[in-house]
Design a protein around this motif. Structure first.
Motif, PDB file in Angstrom:
ATOM      1  N   SER A  96       0.847  -1.184   0.000  1.00 62.67           N
ATOM      2  CA  SER A  96       0.000   0.000   0.000  1.00 62.67           C
ATOM      3  C   SER A  96       0.880   1.229   0.000  1.00 62.67           C
ATOM      4  O   SER A  96       1.983   1.222   0.519  1.00 62.67           O
ATOM      5  CB  SER A  96      -0.902   0.003   1.235  1.00 62.67           C
ATOM      6  OG  SER A  96      -0.114   0.081   2.400  1.00 62.67           O
ATOM      7  N   GLY A 131       2.050   4.979   1.027  1.00 55.03           N
ATOM      8  CA  GLY A 131       2.035   5.773   2.255  1.00 55.03           C
ATOM      9  C   GLY A 131       1.242   7.046   2.064  1.00 55.03           C
ATOM     10  O   GLY A 131       0.625   7.279   1.043  1.00 55.03           O
ATOM     11  N   SER A 162       5.028   0.410   0.372  1.00 55.89           N
ATOM     12  CA  SER A 162       5.071  -0.222   1.684  1.00 55.89           C
ATOM     13  C   SER A 162       4.384  -1.578   1.610  1.00 55.89           C
ATOM     14  O   SER A 162       3.324  -1.701   1.012  1.00 55.89           O
ATOM     15  CB  SER A 162       4.325   0.698   2.672  1.00 55.89           C
ATOM     16  OG  SER A 162       4.578   0.358   3.988  1.00 55.89           O
ATOM     17  N   ASN A 163       4.990  -2.602   2.214  1.00 57.19           N
ATOM     18  CA  ASN A 163       4.401  -3.933   2.236  1.00 57.19           C
ATOM     19  C   ASN A 163       4.393  -4.433   3.681  1.00 57.19           C
ATOM     20  O   ASN A 163       5.333  -5.102   4.123  1.00 57.19           O
ATOM     21  CB  ASN A 163       5.195  -4.890   1.342  1.00 57.19           C
ATOM     22  CG  ASN A 163       4.509  -6.226   1.209  1.00 57.19           C
ATOM     23  OD1 ASN A 163       3.718  -6.630   2.054  1.00 57.19           O
ATOM     24  ND2 ASN A 163       4.821  -6.930   0.138  1.00 57.19           N
ATOM     25  N   PRO A 164       3.332  -4.095   4.429  1.00 57.34           N
ATOM     26  CA  PRO A 164       3.266  -4.479   5.842  1.00 57.34           C
ATOM     27  C   PRO A 164       3.358  -5.982   6.089  1.00 57.34           C
ATOM     28  O   PRO A 164       3.957  -6.406   7.079  1.00 57.34           O
ATOM     29  CB  PRO A 164       1.915  -3.928   6.299  1.00 57.34           C
ATOM     30  CG  PRO A 164       1.631  -2.802   5.362  1.00 57.34           C
ATOM     31  CD  PRO A 164       2.205  -3.245   4.040  1.00 57.34           C
ATOM     32  N   LYS A 206       6.930  -6.653   6.022  1.00 58.45           N
ATOM     33  CA  LYS A 206       7.724  -5.683   6.785  1.00 58.45           C
ATOM     34  C   LYS A 206       8.888  -5.164   5.951  1.00 58.45           C
ATOM     35  O   LYS A 206      10.053  -5.177   6.358  1.00 58.45           O
ATOM     36  CB  LYS A 206       8.205  -6.278   8.103  1.00 58.45           C
ATOM     37  CG  LYS A 206       7.063  -6.588   9.042  1.00 58.45           C
ATOM     38  CD  LYS A 206       7.554  -7.046  10.379  1.00 58.45           C
ATOM     39  CE  LYS A 206       6.332  -7.283  11.266  1.00 58.45           C
ATOM     40  NZ  LYS A 206       6.707  -7.641  12.616  1.00 58.45           N
ATOM     41  N   GLY A 231       9.807  -2.329   2.336  1.00 62.45           N
ATOM     42  CA  GLY A 231       9.326  -1.280   1.455  1.00 62.45           C
ATOM     43  C   GLY A 231      10.429  -0.701   0.605  1.00 62.45           C
ATOM     44  O   GLY A 231      11.605  -1.063   0.730  1.00 62.45           O
ATOM     45  N   TRP A 241      11.819  -2.901   9.920  1.00 61.71           N
ATOM     46  CA  TRP A 241      11.527  -3.118   8.505  1.00 61.71           C
ATOM     47  C   TRP A 241      12.803  -3.095   7.663  1.00 61.71           C
ATOM     48  O   TRP A 241      13.766  -2.393   7.964  1.00 61.71           O
ATOM     49  CB  TRP A 241      10.573  -2.061   7.994  1.00 61.71           C
ATOM     50  CG  TRP A 241       9.135  -2.344   8.289  1.00 61.71           C
ATOM     51  CD1 TRP A 241       8.620  -2.888   9.438  1.00 61.71           C
ATOM     52  CD2 TRP A 241       8.038  -2.077   7.440  1.00 61.71           C
ATOM     53  NE1 TRP A 241       7.259  -2.972   9.348  1.00 61.71           N
ATOM     54  CE2 TRP A 241       6.875  -2.482   8.126  1.00 61.71           C
ATOM     55  CE3 TRP A 241       7.910  -1.525   6.175  1.00 61.71           C
ATOM     56  CZ2 TRP A 241       5.611  -2.361   7.580  1.00 61.71           C
ATOM     57  CZ3 TRP A 241       6.650  -1.402   5.632  1.00 61.71           C
ATOM     58  CH2 TRP A 241       5.508  -1.824   6.326  1.00 61.71           C
ATOM     59  N   THR A 251       2.929   1.453  11.102  1.00 63.47           N
ATOM     60  CA  THR A 251       2.641   0.135  10.523  1.00 63.47           C
ATOM     61  C   THR A 251       2.916   0.087   9.025  1.00 63.47           C
ATOM     62  O   THR A 251       2.677  -0.926   8.387  1.00 63.47           O
ATOM     63  CB  THR A 251       1.173  -0.263  10.791  1.00 63.47           C
ATOM     64  OG1 THR A 251       0.328   0.752  10.227  1.00 63.47           O
ATOM     65  CG2 THR A 251       0.920  -0.401  12.286  1.00 63.47           C
ATOM     66  N   SER A 252       3.401   1.224   8.456  1.00 60.28           N
ATOM     67  CA  SER A 252       3.777   1.251   7.047  1.00 60.28           C
ATOM     68  C   SER A 252       4.732   2.423   6.842  1.00 60.28           C
ATOM     69  O   SER A 252       4.848   3.308   7.679  1.00 60.28           O
ATOM     70  CB  SER A 252       2.555   1.405   6.141  1.00 60.28           C
ATOM     71  OG  SER A 252       1.947   2.651   6.347  1.00 60.28           O
TER      72      SER A 252
END
Length: 187
Positions: free
Chosen positions: A23, A25, A48-50, A53, A55, A88, A180-181
Motif C-alpha cells: 500500500s 504511504g 510499503s508492504n506491511p 515488513k 518497502g 523493517w 505500521t507502514s
C-alpha cells in the motif's frame, strides 16, 4: 513522464520481497515539483508492504531546481520526512538527475545532517548508503541499497558528496515503534 515515476511499479514486478498487498504511504503535500512539468504525489516515491515488513523508497537527486538542485525529490533542508516502522527492511533506489553534479545518498545520525563530509562508517544502519557515497553517482545512473531500520529515532537522509549536506541537501528519516507502514510527509 519521467522514468523515475515507473520505478515503484517496476520494483513490484522485479523484487519479490515487496510483492503482494503493498500500500502507498501518506503525504501532506502533493506537489514537490515547482517547475510545473509534472505534479507527482509524494506517496508515489514510496511503496510499503506491511505483510513482509519491507518497502521501497525512491529518491532522485536534483529532481527540480529547488535549492539550486541540491534536493531529494524536490525537497531539502528537512522539508521531507520519511517514516519507517522499526525492524523493517528498506530498499532505497537512488538516481541522479543532475547533468553537472555527482550526488549520493546516505542515512546518518540526525545530529550529523549538516556535516561537510562523510565516510562510509558514518551510516546510521549497516548498508544505508549508495556505493562510493563520498564520490557519488553520475547523471542518469541508478544505485540501490538495502538496510534494516533496527533502532527507533530521528535520522537524516543526506548527500554524501563533500559540502552538499551543509548546503541543505538533507531530509529526515524517522524510525518509529508505532508506524505500521512507510509514509512520507512534507512541509
Amino acid at each position: 513522464m519521467r522514468l523515475r515515476h515507473w520505478i515503484p511499479v517496476l520494483s513490484i514486478l522485479l523484487l519479490p520481497t515487496v510483492t503482494g498487498c503493498g500500500s502507498l504511504g501518506s503525504s501532506s503535500n502533493s506537489d514537490a515539483n515547482s517547475d510545473n512539468s509534472v505534479n507527482v504525489p509524494a506517496q508515489q516515491w514510496i511503496m510499503s508492504n506491511p505483510s513482509q515488513k519491507s518497502g521501497i523508497i525512491d529518491l532522485e537527486a536534483n529532481y527540480n531546481d529547488n535549492d539550486g538542485g541540491m534536493n531529494f525529490d524536490g525537497y531539502s533542508n528537512g522539508a521531507m520526512t520519511v517514516t519507517v516502522p522499526k525492524g523493517w527492511t528498506v530498499q532505497v533506489k537512488f538516481s541522479n538527475d543532475s547533468s553537472m553534479t555527482v550526488h549520493s545518498v546516505m542515512v546518518v545520525p540526525f545530529s550529523d545532517r549538516t556535516n561537510s563530509s562523510f565516510t562510509p562508517t558514518d551510516v546510521a544502519f549497516k548498508g544505508a548508503a549508495t556505493p562510493n557515497a563520498e564520490s557519488g553517482t553520475l547523471n542518469g545512473q541508478t544505485q540501490t541499497f538495502i538496510f534494516t531500520a533496527t533502532k527507533p529515532g530521528k535520522y537524516a537522509i543526506v548527500c554524501g558528496i563533500p559540502g552538499h549536506a551543509a548546503l541543505g541537501m538533507w531530509d529526515t528519516l524517522v524510525v518509529s515503534d508505532t508506524s505500521t507502514s512507510i509514509s512520507v510527509s512534507t512541509k
